[in-house]
Design an enzyme around this catalytic site. Structure first.
Site, mmCIF file in Angstrom:
data_model
loop_
_atom_site.group_PDB
_atom_site.id
_atom_site.type_symbol
_atom_site.label_atom_id
_atom_site.label_comp_id
_atom_site.label_asym_id
_atom_site.label_seq_id
_atom_site.Cartn_x
_atom_site.Cartn_y
_atom_site.Cartn_z
ATOM 1 N N GLU A 38 96.548 36.519 16.275
ATOM 2 C CA GLU A 38 97.796 36.399 17.036
ATOM 3 C C GLU A 38 98.682 35.452 16.239
ATOM 4 O O GLU A 38 98.511 34.231 16.293
ATOM 5 C CB GLU A 38 97.512 35.829 18.441
ATOM 6 C CG GLU A 38 96.526 36.657 19.272
ATOM 7 C CD GLU A 38 97.123 37.949 19.789
ATOM 8 O OE1 GLU A 38 98.355 38.111 19.743
ATOM 9 O OE2 GLU A 38 96.351 38.824 20.219
ATOM 10 N N CYS B 49 105.878 31.275 20.046
ATOM 11 C CA CYS B 49 105.688 32.322 19.032
ATOM 12 C C CYS B 49 106.654 33.480 19.221
ATOM 13 O O CYS B 49 107.080 34.092 18.250
ATOM 14 C CB CYS B 49 104.251 32.820 19.055
ATOM 15 S SG CYS B 49 103.736 33.451 20.661
HETATM 16 P P1 NAD Z 1 98.429 26.802 12.328
HETATM 17 O O1 NAD Z 1 98.160 28.129 11.711
HETATM 18 O O2 NAD Z 1 98.887 25.705 11.450
HETATM 19 O O3 NAD Z 1 97.122 26.259 13.080
HETATM 20 C C1 NAD Z 1 96.446 27.017 14.071
HETATM 21 C C2 NAD Z 1 94.985 26.623 14.103
HETATM 22 O O4 NAD Z 1 94.413 26.939 12.841
HETATM 23 C C3 NAD Z 1 94.723 25.129 14.324
HETATM 24 O O5 NAD Z 1 93.680 24.976 15.256
HETATM 25 C C4 NAD Z 1 94.303 24.638 12.948
HETATM 26 O O6 NAD Z 1 93.401 23.552 12.986
HETATM 27 C C5 NAD Z 1 93.617 25.864 12.398
HETATM 28 N N1 NAD Z 1 93.535 25.860 10.927
HETATM 29 C C6 NAD Z 1 94.230 25.123 10.035
HETATM 30 N N2 NAD Z 1 93.842 25.386 8.791
HETATM 31 C C7 NAD Z 1 92.854 26.314 8.873
HETATM 32 C C8 NAD Z 1 92.037 26.993 7.923
HETATM 33 N N3 NAD Z 1 92.144 26.772 6.619
HETATM 34 N N4 NAD Z 1 91.141 27.902 8.383
HETATM 35 C C9 NAD Z 1 91.028 28.154 9.697
HETATM 36 N N5 NAD Z 1 91.782 27.545 10.653
HETATM 37 C C10 NAD Z 1 92.690 26.644 10.243
HETATM 38 O O7 NAD Z 1 99.465 27.080 13.506
HETATM 39 P P2 NAD Z 1 100.146 26.016 14.473
HETATM 40 O O8 NAD Z 1 101.131 25.207 13.707
HETATM 41 O O9 NAD Z 1 99.108 25.322 15.273
HETATM 42 O O10 NAD Z 1 100.916 26.997 15.490
HETATM 43 C C11 NAD Z 1 102.171 27.535 15.219
HETATM 44 C C12 NAD Z 1 102.066 28.945 14.700
HETATM 45 O O11 NAD Z 1 101.277 29.730 15.586
HETATM 46 C C13 NAD Z 1 103.405 29.644 14.645
HETATM 47 O O12 NAD Z 1 103.462 30.429 13.477
HETATM 48 C C14 NAD Z 1 103.420 30.516 15.874
HETATM 49 O O13 NAD Z 1 104.263 31.632 15.805
HETATM 50 C C15 NAD Z 1 101.989 30.903 15.957
HETATM 51 N N6 NAD Z 1 101.628 31.267 17.325
HETATM 52 C C16 NAD Z 1 101.332 32.558 17.605
HETATM 53 C C17 NAD Z 1 101.052 32.942 18.917
HETATM 54 C C18 NAD Z 1 100.737 34.359 19.281
HETATM 55 O O14 NAD Z 1 100.253 34.584 20.391
HETATM 56 N N7 NAD Z 1 100.986 35.330 18.433
HETATM 57 C C19 NAD Z 1 101.055 31.975 19.915
HETATM 58 C C20 NAD Z 1 101.357 30.659 19.578
HETATM 59 C C21 NAD Z 1 101.635 30.314 18.277
#
Ligand code: NAD
Length: 473
Positions: free
Chosen positions: A217, A251
């Protein structure tokens, strides 16, 4: 900061869940209901404390926003799931083609096993517990890794879940990117990731090494098309609400507006009026969320500055109010004439900045959208049914709301997810249940079956039967 779980703990927790999932592949309704009811009690009893934790993590974020956007969404998910679960769990009979009759066939719905959930910070309770609830409903064991950017909320969820669930049913591990990378390397039966497209790519690779299926997502740039036929004031209010909920850190927030050429001043005026109604002041207004971290705040300021340097015109709205120190509340900004190459038009914004692009023909607006990665959401405002139909037919996005923003996410019977760069796989309602369920095909042969008609030695009888079948098909 929250301490990271050590790698050995990850492995121990995973092994315990894996063993438990293999020992009990048939998870009865009563067990699933018990888990969902414990989750319901957790939200009912601790919703207010969770909202306070979210407020602490953001600096400014009203508990009411967490109530509507996190807790209410979970309450509706739980209520819908609890009501529907007996039906969803039932084997699904399928019709059997003539050449296999009188056999019968059905799909047996079984848990996948152990599901890993990785969640982001923007709606830190909903986006962690929503996939968890869905996975539990489907009879799975679940490990959750919530965001490190909301340490108070993540630690509270870990504590509450630790008290309500056995670690081999549901457990939480805390940590940042490094821990997350180890987490996503575990050989889960399914990995459910919500976050950025960039990290989604890394997660997909890690999961592929274990042949672990994923649901991603992700984010992206969701367009909002304003048709010439629309009531600009009504549209501006809905766009302002959808864009500024959580200060644009959503998002599916409209990322940019596509507006008929010549309506810029009218839209700027209508949008400013709408914002003034929703948020009479920005600084110090408890209803207007802060940007989550200094890094994200600086990222947004840099995006704005480089667009302005490239010739963009900024309309900053409602700068009034008294700032709380370090709150990072950022006023909404409309950006006109942004240069095409600027980051504001290339990357997901995820903040209260709204570029306004103009179009001379609907074809040109559609072409602009289709020249870019497929968006998570698309919005269209207007009354011209032909134009609406054309946009729906000629664009592909994760979801659509017509004449409003965000609302398709709230409909339990609409699967929610992205496509292409905005992700894959969807959840909510039965779609989510099925995403995390194995639908095992079962054929039950009849003792009256005449499959032997197709057995060797092939001869005249075989040719006659095949001849009949070919005519029948
Ligand atoms: P992010 O991708 O930076 O982090 C999300 C999660 O991934 C965190 O728990 C983080 O610890 C983990 N993570 C970080 N590095 C990783 C790695 N190397 N391997 C695996 N996991 C890792 O995103 P964010 O800043 O927390 O959230 C914002 C983003 O999420 C935006 O792009 C937004 O559009 C998206 N988002 C999407 C939805 C949806 O339903 N499609 C909902 C909310 C947010």
């Amino acid at each position: 900061m929250i301490p990271s779980a050590p790698n050995s703990l990850l492995k121990t927790l995973f092994d315990a869940q894996h063993t438990a999932s293999r020992a009990q592949t048939d998870v009865p309704l009563a067990t699933r209901r018990s888990r969902l009811l414990r989750m319901k009690a957790l939200i009912d009893d601790h919703g207010a404390t969770l909202a306070q934790a979210v407020q602490k993590d953001f600096g400014v974020r009203s508990p009411q926003l967490t109530e509507i956007a996190d807790l209410f969404v979970l309450r509706t998910l739980l209520s819908h799931t609890l009501k529907s679960l007996p039906k969803w769990m039932k084997p699904q009979k399928v019709s059997t083609p003539l050449y296999l009759q009188p056999a019968s066939a059905y799909l047996q719905r079984q848990p996948l096993g152990v599901v890993g959930v990785v969640s982001p910070w923007n709606y830190p309770v909903q986006l962690a517990l929503g996939p968890v609830i869905t996975a539990l409903a489907a009879g799975n064991r679940v490990m959750l890794k919530p965001s490190e950017l909301t340490p108070a909320t993540s630690a509270l969820m870990a504590d509450l879940i630790g008290k309500a669930f056995a670690p081999d049913e549901l457990c939480v591990v805390l940590g940042g990117g490094e821990l997350a990378a180890q987490f996503t390397s575990l050989p889960f039966d399914h990995l459910f990731f919500t976050g950025s497209t960039a990290v989604g790519r890394i997660v997909a690779k890690a999961a592929a090494a274990n042949l672990t299926p994923t649901t991603l997502e992700l984010g992206g740039k969701s367009p909002c098309i304003i048709d010439a036929s629309c009531d600009l004031h009504a549209a501006a209010t809905k766009i302002a609400h959808g864009k500024l909920l959580n200060a644009g850190q959503t998002c599916i927030a409209p990322d940019y507006v596509l507006l008929p050429t010549g309506r810029e001043a009218a839209f700027g005026h209508a949008f400013a009026q709408a914002v003034a109604k929703l948020f009479p002041t920005i600084a110090g207004n408890p209803d207007y969320a802060a940007i989550i971290s200094p890094r994200h705040h600086a990222r947004l300021q840099t995006m704005l500055a480089s667009a302005e340097q490239g010739g963009a015109r900024l309309q900053i709205i409602n700068t009034g109010g008294v700032a709380t120190e370090g709150s990072r509340q950022m006023p909404p900004v409309l950006v006109f004439d942004a240069p095409p190459g600027c980051t504001l038009l290339q990357e997901e914004i995820f903040g209260p900045i709204l570029p306004v692009l103009t179009y001379d023909s609907l074809d040109a607006a559609i072409e602009y959208i289709n020249a870019r990665p497929r968006p998570l959401a698309l919005y269209w405002f207007g009354t011209d049914n032909a134009a609406q139909g054309k946009v729906l037919a000629q664009t592909v996005s994760g979801g659509v709301t017509i004449n409003d923003t965000l609302m398709h996410i709230a409909h339990e019977n609409l699967p929610f997810g992205g496509i292409g760069d905005s992700g894959w796989g969807s959840y909510h309602g039965e779609a989510g249940f099925l995403r995390l369920t194995m639908q095992k095909p079962v054929l039950v042969q009849s003792r009256w079956a005449r499959g032997d008609l197709f057995y060797p030695p092939y001869g005249k009888r075989f040719d006659q039967v095949m001849g009949l079948l070919k005519r029948w098909l």
